[in-house]
Write a protein that holds these residues in place. Structure first.
Motif, PDB file in Angstrom:
ATOM      1  N   GLU A  45       0.925  -1.277  -0.047  1.00 61.52           N
ATOM      2  CA  GLU A  45       0.221  -0.127   0.117  1.00 61.52           C
ATOM      3  C   GLU A  45       0.895   1.414  -0.209  1.00 61.52           C
ATOM      4  N   PHE A  46       1.841   1.210   0.836  1.00 59.35           N
ATOM      5  CA  PHE A  46       2.879   2.630   0.769  1.00 59.35           C
ATOM      6  C   PHE A  46       3.265   2.628  -0.415  1.00 59.35           C
ATOM      7  N   LEU A  47       3.896   1.603  -1.134  1.00 66.00           N
ATOM      8  CA  LEU A  47       4.633   1.758  -2.522  1.00 66.00           C
ATOM      9  C   LEU A  47       3.652   2.287  -3.740  1.00 66.00           C
ATOM     10  N   GLU A  48       2.152   1.725  -3.411  1.00 66.27           N
ATOM     11  CA  GLU A  48       1.463   2.354  -4.207  1.00 66.27           C
ATOM     12  C   GLU A  48       1.203   3.868  -4.165  1.00 66.27           C
ATOM     13  N   VAL A  49       0.955   4.392  -2.680  1.00 66.07           N
ATOM     14  CA  VAL A  49       0.927   5.723  -2.317  1.00 66.07           C
ATOM     15  C   VAL A  49       1.988   6.400  -2.974  1.00 66.07           C
ATOM     16  N   LEU A  50       3.140   6.002  -2.661  1.00 67.21           N
ATOM     17  CA  LEU A  50       4.348   6.657  -3.180  1.00 67.21           C
ATOM     18  C   LEU A  50       4.407   6.907  -4.557  1.00 67.21           C
ATOM     19  N   SER A  51       4.165   5.749  -5.568  1.00 70.57           N
ATOM     20  CA  SER A  51       4.179   5.857  -6.715  1.00 70.57           C
ATOM     21  C   SER A  51       2.939   6.580  -7.494  1.00 70.57           C
ATOM     22  N   ASN A  52       1.772   6.674  -6.727  1.00 70.44           N
ATOM     23  CA  ASN A  52       0.738   7.396  -7.313  1.00 70.44           C
ATOM     24  C   ASN A  52       0.313   8.746  -6.769  1.00 70.44           C
ATOM     25  N   ASP A  53       0.787   9.105  -5.698  1.00 66.54           N
ATOM     26  CA  ASP A  53       0.125  10.115  -4.889  1.00 66.54           C
ATOM     27  C   ASP A  53       1.511  11.213  -4.537  1.00 66.54           C
ATOM     28  N   PHE A  54       2.471  10.609  -4.567  1.00 61.32           N
ATOM     29  CA  PHE A  54       3.615  11.690  -4.336  1.00 61.32           C
ATOM     30  C   PHE A  54       4.045  12.480  -5.456  1.00 61.32           C
ATOM     31  N   ILE A  55       4.545  13.645  -5.366  1.00 67.99           N
ATOM     32  CA  ILE A  55       4.886  14.389  -6.356  1.00 67.99           C
ATOM     33  C   ILE A  55       6.695  13.812  -6.682  1.00 67.99           C
ATOM     34  N   LEU A  56       6.664  13.593  -7.543  1.00 64.57           N
ATOM     35  CA  LEU A  56       8.010  12.998  -8.073  1.00 64.57           C
ATOM     36  C   LEU A  56       9.096  13.873  -8.884  1.00 64.57           C
ATOM     37  N   LYS A  57       8.244  14.768  -9.609  1.00 65.66           N
ATOM     38  CA  LYS A  57       8.871  15.674 -10.411  1.00 65.66           C
ATOM     39  C   LYS A  57       8.872  17.260  -9.776  1.00 65.66           C
ATOM     40  N   ASP A  58       9.809  18.130  -9.779  1.00 71.64           N
ATOM     41  CA  ASP A  58       9.663  19.375  -9.203  1.00 71.64           C
ATOM     42  C   ASP A  58       8.545  20.302  -9.983  1.00 71.64           C
ATOM     43  N   GLU A  59       8.205  19.949 -11.157  1.00 76.36           N
ATOM     44  CA  GLU A  59       7.410  20.945 -11.754  1.00 76.36           C
ATOM     45  C   GLU A  59       5.742  20.531 -11.523  1.00 76.36           C
ATOM     46  N   GLU A  60       5.538  19.368 -10.804  1.00 78.14           N
ATOM     47  CA  GLU A  60       4.174  18.751 -10.569  1.00 78.14           C
ATOM     48  C   GLU A  60       3.849  19.703  -9.299  1.00 78.14           C
ATOM     49  N   GLN A  61       2.348  19.934  -9.063  1.00 78.09           N
ATOM     50  CA  GLN A  61       1.942  20.883  -8.066  1.00 78.09           C
ATOM     51  C   GLN A  61       1.012  20.275  -7.051  1.00 78.09           C
ATOM     52  N   ILE A  62       0.402  19.168  -7.577  1.00 78.46           N
ATOM     53  CA  ILE A  62      -0.701  18.323  -6.949  1.00 78.46           C
ATOM     54  C   ILE A  62      -0.284  16.995  -6.440  1.00 78.46           C
ATOM     55  N   GLY A  63      -0.174  16.763  -5.305  1.00 77.48           N
ATOM     56  CA  GLY A  63       0.088  15.470  -4.860  1.00 77.48           C
ATOM     57  C   GLY A  63       0.919  15.611  -3.572  1.00 77.48           C
ATOM     58  N   PHE A  64       1.273  14.788  -3.003  1.00 72.13           N
ATOM     59  CA  PHE A  64       2.010  14.662  -1.589  1.00 72.13           C
ATOM     60  C   PHE A  64       3.491  15.323  -1.834  1.00 72.13           C
ATOM     61  N   VAL A  65       3.772  15.762  -0.720  1.00 72.73           N
ATOM     62  CA  VAL A  65       5.408  16.156  -0.477  1.00 72.73           C
ATOM     63  C   VAL A  65       5.556  16.091   1.011  1.00 72.73           C
ATOM     64  N   SER A  66       6.999  16.023   1.188  1.00 78.39           N
ATOM     65  CA  SER A  66       7.608  16.010   2.613  1.00 78.39           C
ATOM     66  C   SER A  66       7.844  17.229   2.934  1.00 78.39           C
ATOM     67  N   VAL A  67       7.817  17.345   4.233  1.00 78.48           N
ATOM     68  CA  VAL A  67       7.959  18.314   5.184  1.00 78.48           C
ATOM     69  C   VAL A  67       9.143  18.176   6.069  1.00 78.48           C
ATOM     70  N   LEU A  68      10.124  19.259   5.853  1.00 74.24           N
ATOM     71  CA  LEU A  68      11.588  19.106   6.551  1.00 74.24           C
ATOM     72  C   LEU A  68      11.598  20.499   7.443  1.00 74.24           C
ATOM     73  N   ASP A  69      12.241  20.217   8.555  1.00 73.44           N
ATOM     74  CA  ASP A  69      12.619  21.338   9.437  1.00 73.44           C
ATOM     75  C   ASP A  69      13.551  22.132   8.546  1.00 73.44           C
ATOM     76  N   LYS A  70      13.395  23.540   8.434  1.00 77.61           N
ATOM     77  CA  LYS A  70      14.286  24.316   7.406  1.00 77.61           C
ATOM     78  C   LYS A  70      15.607  24.231   8.099  1.00 77.61           C
ATOM     79  N   ASN A  71      15.774  24.159   9.503  1.00 81.25           N
ATOM     80  CA  ASN A  71      17.155  24.668  10.225  1.00 81.25           C
ATOM     81  C   ASN A  71      17.905  23.303  10.346  1.00 81.25           C
ATOM     82  N   THR A  72      17.242  22.235  10.718  1.00 83.99           N
ATOM     83  CA  THR A  72      18.051  21.021  10.942  1.00 83.99           C
ATOM     84  C   THR A  72      17.780  20.002   9.696  1.00 83.99           C
ATOM     85  N   GLY A  73      16.753  20.095   8.824  1.00 82.67           N
ATOM     86  CA  GLY A  73      16.592  19.094   7.948  1.00 82.67           C
ATOM     87  C   GLY A  73      15.859  17.897   8.342  1.00 82.67           C
TER      88      GLY A  73
END
Length: 170
Positions: A45-73
Motif C-alpha cells: 500500500e505504501f509503495l502504491e501511495v508513493l508511486s501514485n500520489d507523491f510528487i516525483l517531479k519538481d514541476e508538479e504541483q498536485i500531490g503529496f510532498v515531504s515536510v522538513l525542518d528548515k534549520n535542521t533538515g
C-alpha cells in the motif's frame, strides 16, 4: 517542488526520504490511526501511495510532498494538495498534513495549512480549498478551524472512513 514557510521546507520525493516516509506510513500506529485508512499501511500500500500520489517531479504541483525542518533538515511528515469532489466539484482541492508525533503541538499544521491556502489562492487561482479530518482527530480539526475553514458536512469514504469536510472560500 521545493517551497518554504517560515520554519519548514516542502519538498518533492527524494530517495533519502524513503525510509522516514516508510516508517511513518508502515510503522507508526500512533500517527496513522487518524490518517488515511485509520491504520498503518502495508509495504505494498505504501509503495502504491508513493508511486501514485507523491510528487516525483519538481514541476508538479498536485500531490503529496515531504515536510522538513528548515534549520535542521529533520523529517517532520508529509502534506499536499489532492483532487477531491467531496462537495460535488471535481475541480476542488483538499489540503492535508500528517506529522510525526514528535512534532505535534508546535504550530506546524497551521503553518502548513496557511501555506496551502495561499498557494491555492495565489498560485493556482482557486476560489476555495477543502480539508477533511477524522471526527476523532481533535488536533487536526482545531488547526483547520484556526485557519478559517468551516465545517460543511460529514462523509464516509471507502478508503478513509468517516471524515468531516471543511471549506474556505477566497
Amino acid at each position: 517542488m521545493q517551497l518554504e514557510t517560515n520554519r519548514l521546507k516542502i519538498v518533492s520525493f527524494e530517495a533519502e526520504l524513503f525510509m522516514p516516509l516508510y516508517q511513518l506510513f508502515c510503522g507508526n500506529e500512533t500517527v496513522m490511526k487518524s490518517a488515511f485508512k485509520g491504520r498503518k499501511l502495508t509495504k505494498k500500500e505504501f509503495l502504491e501511495v508513493l508511486s501514485n500520489d507523491f510528487i516525483l517531479k519538481d514541476e508538479e504541483q498536485i500531490g503529496f510532498v515531504s515536510v522538513l525542518d528548515k534549520n535542521t533538515g529533520d523529517f517532520i511528515g508529509f502534506t499536499g494538495l489532492i483532487p477531491c469532489d467531496f462537495l460535488g466539484d471535481k475541480n476542488d482541492l483538499e489540503f492535508g498534513f500528517v506529522l510525526h508525533q514528535d512534532h505535534w503541538g508546535k504550530g506546524f499544521a497551521t503553518e502548513i495549512g496557511q501555506f496551502w491556502i495561499d498557494f491555492a489562492k495565489n498560485e493556482l487561482q482557486k476560489h476555495r480549498i477543502l480539508a477533511a479530518a477524522s471526527p476523532h482527530n481533535h488536533a487536526s480539526i482545531n488547526a483547520i478551524k484556526k485557519l478559517g475553514l468551516t465545517e460543511v458536512k460529514e462523509i464516509t469514504t471507502k478508503d478513509r472512513g468517516s471524515r468531516l469536510v471543511f471549506s474556505k472560500e477566497f
